[in-house]
Design an enzyme around this catalytic site. Structure first.
Site, PDB file in Angstrom:
ATOM      1  N   TRP A   1      63.957-130.482  37.534  1.00 25.43           N
ATOM      2  CA  TRP A   1      64.951-131.684  37.647  1.00 25.43           C
ATOM      3  C   TRP A   1      65.538-131.897  39.290  1.00 25.43           C
ATOM      4  CZ3 TRP A   1      65.207-134.956  34.345  1.00 25.43           C
ATOM      5  CH2 TRP A   1      65.119-134.565  32.762  1.00 25.43           C
TER       6      TRP A   1
ATOM      7  N   ASP B   1      74.110-131.366  39.811  1.00 20.49           N
ATOM      8  CA  ASP B   1      73.545-131.645  38.604  1.00 20.49           C
ATOM      9  C   ASP B   1      74.102-130.686  37.533  1.00 20.49           C
ATOM     10  OD1 ASP B   1      72.296-132.528  36.113  1.00 20.49           O
ATOM     11  OD2 ASP B   1      70.474-132.938  37.122  1.00 20.49           O
TER      12      ASP B   1
ATOM     13  N   LYS C   1      73.416-132.122  26.112  1.00 19.81           N
ATOM     14  CA  LYS C   1      73.237-130.617  26.156  1.00 19.81           C
ATOM     15  C   LYS C   1      74.425-129.795  25.658  1.00 19.81           C
ATOM     16  CE  LYS C   1      69.785-132.124  28.244  1.00 19.81           C
ATOM     17  NZ  LYS C   1      69.156-132.415  29.780  1.00 19.81           N
TER      18      LYS C   1
END
Ligand SMILES: *Cc1c(COP(=O)(O)O)cnc(C)c1O
Length: 360
Positions: free
Chosen positions: A102, A172, A196
């Protein structure tokens, strides 16, 4: 009806009481005669839903008053572009710490808008650790320092908040937001997709310190301009209304669990069940450094990958789904977000023991 134990990395399991309440309110929200999906985002009903969701989120995370909470769209991958567009603030470069898949995506996207300095990387460990803070080569002129607080694919999580001086820290937090308390004041901005730990895909949460607003690149689309969204209570465009409603129900559920301290304790207990077992046997292995192990995403390998397919098939037969690891790392991954009950983790560990006894 049978509900499975869903170990998906995202979109992921949601708390069952939230889904039940949403089902109950589907056709008629609080006597309005309408579904939340059918409401004007400018009507009093939805404005109250939106305001309550924001208030709950502020309370759960103890968001300081000088931070704006924005409910946006575009997901965290969208934010990979939206962050530099808004946060360069006239500066040329930004520092990024590379801890995995990511982070790499964030870096690649930011390079379209900024000179990116990769201040530290754990690539030499195959992204199984967080580079120690002393090794970071930060630029004091950087517009910001970007980290990914939890690498959803690699299962690597910061259990500390980096001190980066006066340069704003941006994270993030897609896959660990609301899994534990966090000191929002240590960050200039945090962002995350909802799918999530928060709710349906489509909603993106941005929490940003207000003095950082107003310096967006002229090319920034209005819908993705933080200052414009903040000035319009995130309603410059039609927000993802139903996702915001579900997020509000999830925030209420978290509060009913005892808030983030209680959730964090529960998450530590759940993760310890898995990691303790992984450490007790040579049949399975956890690749991640102990001090960086994610409490949300637990990657693991079987000692013989020829058994992977049988492992997944057996798990599926017992109603344990989505355990296959990401294609970039292989093996298995159990995502155990807030909504995964401890019974699900116990069932998984029991199955792993059983599988080991049969194939070990
Ligand atoms: C899931 C995830 C993303 C991607 O989110 P999208 O909604 O697909 O844009 C980005 N970063 C992290 C850490 C994630 O877990």
């Amino acid at each position: 009806m049978t509900r499975v134990y869903n170990f998906s990395a995202g979109p992921a399991a949601l708390p069952e009481p939230v889904l039940r309440q949403a089902a109950d309110e589907m056709l008629d929200w609080h006597g309005s005669g309408m579904s939340v999906m059918e409401m004007s985002h400018r009507g009093p009903e939805f404005i109250s839903i939106h305001a309550e969701a924001e208030a709950l989120l502020r309370k759960l995370l103890a968001v300081p008053a000088n931070y704006k909470v924005l409910f946006m769209q575009g997901g965290a991958i969208g934010e990979n572009a939206i962050v530099p567009m808004n946060m360069l603030r006239g500066r040329a470069s930004a520092d990024y710490v590379n801890t995995g898949e990511w982070s790499k995506k964030s870096i690649k996207e930011a390079q379209k808008y900024a000179k990116v300095n990769v201040a530290a990387s754990s690539e030499d460990t195959k992204f199984t650790a967080i580079p120690p803070r002393e090794s970071w080569k930060l630029d004091p002129q950087a517009a910001y320092v970007h980290i990914c607080s939890n690498e959803t694919i690699g299962g690597v999580e910061y259990h500390w908040t980096p001190d980066v001086g006066d340069v704003p820290l941006i994270a993030d937090v897609s896959s660990d937001i609301l899994s534990r308390p966090m000191d929002v004041a240590r960050y200039g901005l945090i962002y995350g997709g909802a799918q999530k730990n928060i709710g349906p895909a489509g909603l993106t949460i941005v929490i940003v310190r207000d003095d950082l607003l107003g310096g967006a690149l002229p090319i920034t689309p209005s819908a993705f301009n933080y200052a414009e969204q903040a000035a319009n209570d995130s309603m410059l465009n039609t927000p993802p209304t139903y996702a915001i409603y579900i997020a509000g129900l999830v925030f209420k559920w978290i509060e009913a669990q005892g808030g983030l301290d209680a959730i964090a304790e529960h998450n530590r207990t759940k993760a310890a069940l898995l990691y303790d077992y992984l450490d007790s046997t040579a049949f399975y292995a956890s690749p991640v450094a102990k001090d960086a192990r994610s409490l949300m995403n637990v990657p693991f390998r079987l000692h013989d990958e020829a058994l992977d397919a049988a492992f997944l098939k057996g798990a599926q037969a017992l109603g344990m789904l989505q355990l296959k690891g990401h294609r970039s790392v292989g093996g298995m991954r159990a995502s155990i977000y807030n909504a995964m009950p401890i019974e699900g983790v116990r069932a998984l560990v029991a199955y792993m023991k059983d599988f080991e006894a049969k194939h070990g």
